[in-house]
Scaffold this motif. Structure first.
Motif, PDB file in Angstrom:
ATOM      1  N   GLY A   1     -32.133 -17.603 -21.172  1.00 46.41           N
ATOM      2  CA  GLY A   1     -31.202 -16.539 -21.522  1.00 46.41           C
ATOM      3  C   GLY A   1     -29.854 -17.085 -21.939  1.00 46.41           C
ATOM      4  O   GLY A   1     -29.712 -18.257 -22.263  1.00 46.41           O
ATOM      5  N   THR A   2     -28.857 -16.213 -21.935  1.00 43.62           N
ATOM      6  CA  THR A   2     -27.532 -16.599 -22.403  1.00 43.62           C
ATOM      7  C   THR A   2     -26.567 -16.708 -21.228  1.00 43.62           C
ATOM      8  O   THR A   2     -26.773 -16.126 -20.170  1.00 43.62           O
ATOM      9  CB  THR A   2     -27.000 -15.563 -23.408  1.00 43.62           C
ATOM     10  N   THR A   3     -25.482 -17.431 -21.460  1.00 44.44           N
ATOM     11  CA  THR A   3     -24.462 -17.577 -20.425  1.00 44.44           C
ATOM     12  C   THR A   3     -23.495 -16.398 -20.485  1.00 44.44           C
ATOM     13  O   THR A   3     -23.476 -15.638 -21.456  1.00 44.44           O
ATOM     14  CB  THR A   3     -23.642 -18.869 -20.610  1.00 44.44           C
ATOM     15  N   VAL A   4     -22.671 -16.290 -19.474  1.00 50.61           N
ATOM     16  CA  VAL A   4     -21.663 -15.237 -19.442  1.00 50.61           C
ATOM     17  C   VAL A   4     -20.706 -15.388 -20.622  1.00 50.61           C
ATOM     18  O   VAL A   4     -20.248 -14.398 -21.196  1.00 50.61           O
ATOM     19  CB  VAL A   4     -20.914 -15.226 -18.088  1.00 50.61           C
TER      20      VAL A   4
ATOM     21  N   GLU B   1     -21.439 -16.544 -23.649  1.00 52.68           N
ATOM     22  CA  GLU B   1     -22.108 -16.032 -24.848  1.00 52.68           C
ATOM     23  C   GLU B   1     -22.108 -14.503 -24.858  1.00 52.68           C
ATOM     24  O   GLU B   1     -21.861 -13.877 -25.895  1.00 52.68           O
ATOM     25  CB  GLU B   1     -23.544 -16.574 -24.919  1.00 52.68           C
ATOM     26  N   ARG B   2     -22.388 -13.902 -23.700  1.00 51.87           N
ATOM     27  CA  ARG B   2     -22.421 -12.439 -23.629  1.00 51.87           C
ATOM     28  C   ARG B   2     -21.033 -11.834 -23.873  1.00 51.87           C
ATOM     29  O   ARG B   2     -20.893 -10.855 -24.591  1.00 51.87           O
ATOM     30  CB  ARG B   2     -22.989 -11.983 -22.281  1.00 51.87           C
ATOM     31  N   MET B   3     -20.014 -12.417 -23.263  1.00 49.96           N
ATOM     32  CA  MET B   3     -18.658 -11.884 -23.422  1.00 49.96           C
ATOM     33  C   MET B   3     -18.143 -12.094 -24.836  1.00 49.96           C
ATOM     34  O   MET B   3     -17.439 -11.241 -25.379  1.00 49.96           O
ATOM     35  CB  MET B   3     -17.710 -12.504 -22.396  1.00 49.96           C
TER      36      MET B   3
ATOM     37  N   ALA C   1     -19.986 -12.178 -27.594  1.00 52.45           N
ATOM     38  CA  ALA C   1     -20.672 -11.182 -28.426  1.00 52.45           C
ATOM     39  C   ALA C   1     -20.076  -9.794 -28.214  1.00 52.45           C
ATOM     40  O   ALA C   1     -19.846  -9.052 -29.180  1.00 52.45           O
ATOM     41  CB  ALA C   1     -22.167 -11.179 -28.110  1.00 52.45           C
ATOM     42  N   LEU C   2     -19.798  -9.447 -26.961  1.00 52.62           N
ATOM     43  CA  LEU C   2     -19.232  -8.134 -26.660  1.00 52.62           C
ATOM     44  C   LEU C   2     -17.833  -7.997 -27.258  1.00 52.62           C
ATOM     45  O   LEU C   2     -17.497  -6.952 -27.825  1.00 52.62           O
ATOM     46  CB  LEU C   2     -19.193  -7.925 -25.145  1.00 52.62           C
TER      47      LEU C   2
ATOM     48  N   ASN D   1     -10.910 -12.019 -26.740  1.00 56.06           N
ATOM     49  CA  ASN D   1     -11.698 -12.717 -25.724  1.00 56.06           C
ATOM     50  C   ASN D   1     -10.796 -13.703 -24.987  1.00 56.06           C
ATOM     51  O   ASN D   1     -10.427 -14.739 -25.523  1.00 56.06           O
ATOM     52  CB  ASN D   1     -12.865 -13.451 -26.398  1.00 56.06           C
TER      53      ASN D   1
END
Length: 164
Positions: A15-18, A20-22, A24-25, A33
């Motif tokens: 999966g992705t790391t925090v 990567e998720r943040m 993208a968000l 960011n």
């Protein structure tokens, strides 16, 4: 055939790391960011000029794997002046970021079957780094403000659980 058939199962399931998720968000919402230290703009003009000079006067190739010798010498001088440490340049390794440094250290030191105690909360990517060499991870969450080594979480596990 999809590329996922060619990826090692350990990495395919990570999966992705925090981060990567943040990232993208924040892109999706047009937010700033603050989680990764992205530079705002091009940076200070003197820094930009120094970068251009370095590209023109020096090599634009990848640096040696441990970092440029001049940078490693400067790091040694910095820590000698600031912390009184006596380091040799060959004892200093420069990485492209903390994530690479932490992953490299874990992958270099942790062996299959080693037990690693991780104090939570911890960087989420650490789970995959301990799994890669086949280590057993014991997560211990501190319930107090001060960081306490809580051996009870390890002792509560059965011998079978400790053996992964």
């Amino acid at each position: 055939m999809s590329i996922s058939h060619h990826i090692h199962p350990l990495y395919a399931a990570m999966g992705t790391t925090v981060f990567e998720r943040m990232s993208a968000l924040s892109r999706e919402l047009g937010a700033i960011n603050l989680g990764q230290g992205f530079p705002e703009g091009g940076g200070p003009v003197p820094l930009q000029e120094a970068a251009v000079r370095a590209l023109q006067d020096r090599s634009a190739q990848y640096p040696p794997s441990g970092g440029l010798p001049e940078l490693r010498e400067a790091i040694c001088a910095f820590y000698a002046a600031r912390q009184g440490l006596s380091l040799r340049p060959e004892e200093v390794i420069v990485t492209s970021g903390a994530t690479e440094a932490i992953a490299s250290a874990i992958l270099a030191l942790v062996q299959p079957g080693d037990e690693v105690i991780v104090f939570e909360p911890a960087y989420d990517a650490m789970r995959r780094w301990f799994a890669a060499p086949g280590a057993c991870r014991c997560s211990c969450r501190s319930r107090r403000r001060a960081l306490l080594i809580r051996w009870t979480c390890w002792r509560r596990r059965s011998a079978r659980e400790r053996a992964c």
